[in-house]
Design a protein around this motif. Structure first.
Motif, PDB file in Angstrom:
ATOM      1  N   ALA A  59      21.813  -4.597 -33.607  1.00 43.90           N
ATOM      2  CA  ALA A  59      22.653  -4.288 -32.443  1.00 43.90           C
ATOM      3  C   ALA A  59      23.530  -5.515 -32.242  1.00 43.90           C
ATOM      4  CB  ALA A  59      21.821  -4.009 -31.204  1.00 43.90           C
ATOM      5  N   SER A  60      24.834  -5.318 -32.303  1.00 44.98           N
ATOM      6  CA  SER A  60      25.746  -6.459 -32.289  1.00 44.98           C
ATOM      7  C   SER A  60      26.905  -6.196 -31.337  1.00 44.98           C
ATOM      8  CB  SER A  60      26.291  -6.710 -33.706  1.00 44.98           C
ATOM      9  OG  SER A  60      27.142  -7.839 -33.717  1.00 44.98           O
TER      10      SER A  60
ATOM     11  N   ARG B  64      28.194   1.674 -36.709  1.00 46.74           N
ATOM     12  CA  ARG B  64      28.350   2.709 -35.682  1.00 46.74           C
ATOM     13  C   ARG B  64      28.907   2.019 -34.442  1.00 46.74           C
ATOM     14  NH1 ARG B  64      23.073   4.705 -37.404  1.00 46.74           N
ATOM     15  NH2 ARG B  64      22.162   4.044 -35.424  1.00 46.74           N
TER      16      ARG B  64
ATOM     17  N   ASP C   6      18.277  -2.854 -39.396  1.00 49.71           N
ATOM     18  CA  ASP C   6      19.083  -2.311 -38.312  1.00 49.71           C
ATOM     19  C   ASP C   6      19.440  -3.448 -37.360  1.00 49.71           C
ATOM     20  OD1 ASP C   6      19.147   0.276 -39.205  1.00 49.71           O
ATOM     21  OD2 ASP C   6      17.414   0.925 -38.033  1.00 49.71           O
TER      22      ASP C   6
ATOM     23  N   THR D  34      25.911  -0.647 -33.873  1.00 48.72           N
ATOM     24  CA  THR D  34      24.490  -0.367 -34.024  1.00 48.72           C
ATOM     25  C   THR D  34      24.242   0.211 -35.413  1.00 48.72           C
ATOM     26  OG1 THR D  34      24.801   1.791 -32.957  1.00 48.72           O
ATOM     27  CG2 THR D  34      24.076  -0.029 -31.558  1.00 48.72           C
TER      28      THR D  34
ATOM     29  N   GLU E 160      18.804  -3.759 -29.578  1.00 49.74           N
ATOM     30  CA  GLU E 160      19.717  -3.337 -28.525  1.00 49.74           C
ATOM     31  C   GLU E 160      20.463  -4.538 -27.984  1.00 49.74           C
ATOM     32  OE1 GLU E 160      17.305  -1.456 -25.597  1.00 49.74           O
ATOM     33  OE2 GLU E 160      16.545  -3.340 -24.768  1.00 49.74           O
ATOM     34  N   VAL E 161      21.612  -4.252 -27.379  1.00 47.26           N
ATOM     35  CA  VAL E 161      22.487  -5.297 -26.841  1.00 47.26           C
ATOM     36  C   VAL E 161      22.059  -5.652 -25.425  1.00 47.26           C
ATOM     37  CG1 VAL E 161      24.848  -5.768 -26.077  1.00 47.26           C
ATOM     38  CG2 VAL E 161      24.442  -4.708 -28.306  1.00 47.26           C
TER      39      VAL E 161
ATOM     40  N   VAL F  20      30.606  -2.686 -29.598  1.00 50.74           N
ATOM     41  CA  VAL F  20      29.172  -2.699 -29.881  1.00 50.74           C
ATOM     42  C   VAL F  20      28.952  -1.998 -31.215  1.00 50.74           C
ATOM     43  CG1 VAL F  20      26.905  -1.864 -29.144  1.00 50.74           C
ATOM     44  CG2 VAL F  20      28.552  -2.715 -27.446  1.00 50.74           C
TER      45      VAL F  20
ATOM     46  N   ASP G 193      21.258  -8.842 -32.498  1.00 52.70           N
ATOM     47  CA  ASP G 193      19.827  -8.576 -32.457  1.00 52.70           C
ATOM     48  C   ASP G 193      19.460  -7.895 -33.773  1.00 52.70           C
ATOM     49  OD1 ASP G 193      17.221  -8.027 -31.782  1.00 52.70           O
ATOM     50  OD2 ASP G 193      17.681  -6.540 -30.246  1.00 52.70           O
TER      51      ASP G 193
ATOM     52  N   GLY H 225      25.403  -1.763 -38.155  1.00 57.40           N
ATOM     53  CA  GLY H 225      26.521  -2.470 -37.545  1.00 57.40           C
ATOM     54  C   GLY H 225      27.814  -1.705 -37.612  1.00 57.40           C
TER      55      GLY H 225
END
Length: 314
Positions: free
Chosen positions: A36-37, A165, A34, A160, A215-216, A158, A23, A163
């Motif tokens: 979310a992966s 973190r 930024d 964030t 977000e995931v 995950v 995302d 990518g």
């Protein structure tokens, strides 16, 4: 640091990765996004051998031993930068030669360069007997690039922020994939992000960023916990996919045919152009690999999750 009883060569293996979910938020003032992966490390590996040398040098070859055109062999090489970083960190005054055998496609959206950098961090730490802690290696990895920390960690995670973190994703069930390594060269990650921004500026509602931070989708994490490829197939997503397909229309054609050769779903891996097709199990993956190969594609059956960069004893 102590240099007693250190080896004269160290071999490290690091995996490539697939983004199961990506995302991508709006472009920020600094030009970055930024994200979310959900990453998954898969069984396609980079092999790196580190040996003592007077200077810092690197050689890069493919699995057959042939040189790979276009891969930098100077300080633009991420693995070489990683080696220099470890040397500065521990006060090592010598050099190292890194010999890299690449299986992960160059500029293929699978983090091959990041895997090389992670392997170099681990190899130089072991070669020089530095004894760096895992948090210290992770901190250095984050300075090298967003995907390098995951290459150290491996498994499923995950990511964030940019990518980097990371938090581990629960679930160790095996998933089988068939990768198609696209002919015609790689894709530049900055160019793919720029294409995404261009498409969004054209008010493409299907790929517009959501107003809230990336977000995931919880379904992805539920699928990893349950080990269900059918559930995972419903939740695969990559916001960079449309941009990659605009730059490489041949990718869309093959993705649209995923069901014809038995894949549960397919997606562009990261910024592409490597494609990842999810299979029901290993037997199905072997059949998909065979069919895609018969169609003239470079197909490879892999599985995940696998461990991150590690020293090999053989």
């Amino acid at each position: 640091m102590s240099l007693s009883a250190v080896p004269d060569r160290v071999r490290v293996r690091a995996p490539g990765k697939i983004n199961l979910f990506l995302d991508v938020g709006s472009v920020q003032d600094d030009g970055y996004h930024d994200v979310a992966s959900v990453y998954q490390a898969v069984s396609l590996y980079e092999d790196l051998v580190a040996t003592p040398a007077d200077d810092f040098t690197v050689s890069v070859r493919d699995e057959t031993g042939a040189p790979i055109p276009g891969v930098p062999l100077d300080d633009r090489n991420l693995a070489l930068r990683a080696a220099r970083m470890v040397a500065r960190e521990v006060g090592y005054l010598g050099g190292v030669h890194l010999d890299i055998r690449k299986a992960v496609p160059v500029a293929g959206g699978m983090g091959g360069g990041s895997a090389d950098a992670a392997a170099a961090l681990v190899a130089c730490d072991a070669l020089w007997g530095a004894g760096l802690t895992s948090p210290a290696l992770q901190e250095m990895a984050s300075r090298l690039g967003a995907d390098v920390p995951f290459s150290l960690m491996g498994g499923s995670a995950v990511g964030t922020g940019r990518g980097d973190r990371l938090s581990p994703a629960l679930g160790r069930a095996r998933f089988d994939w068939v990768l198609v390594i696209a002919d015609g060269g790689g894709l530049s990650t900055p160019e793919v992000y720029a294409e995404l921004d261009r498409l969004r500026a054209d008010r493409r509602p299907d790929i517009a960023p959501r107003p809230e931070p990336p977000e995931v989708d919880p379904v992805v994490l539920q699928a990893l916990r349950s080990g269900s490829p059918d559930l995972l197939a419903t939740a695969l997503r990559n916001d960079l996919q449309e941009a990659a397909c605009e730059l490489r229309p041949d990718l869309r054609e093959l993705l649209d045919r995923a069901g014809e050769f038995g894949a549960l779903a397919g997606l562009v891996s990261g910024s592409g152009p490597t494609l990842a097709f999810l299979a029901a199990d290993a037997t199905a993956a072997q059949s998909i690999e065979h069919d895609l190969s018969a169609m003239g594609h470079r197909a490879r059956h892999v599985s995940g999750p696998v461990t991150g960069a590690k020293v090999m004893t053989r």
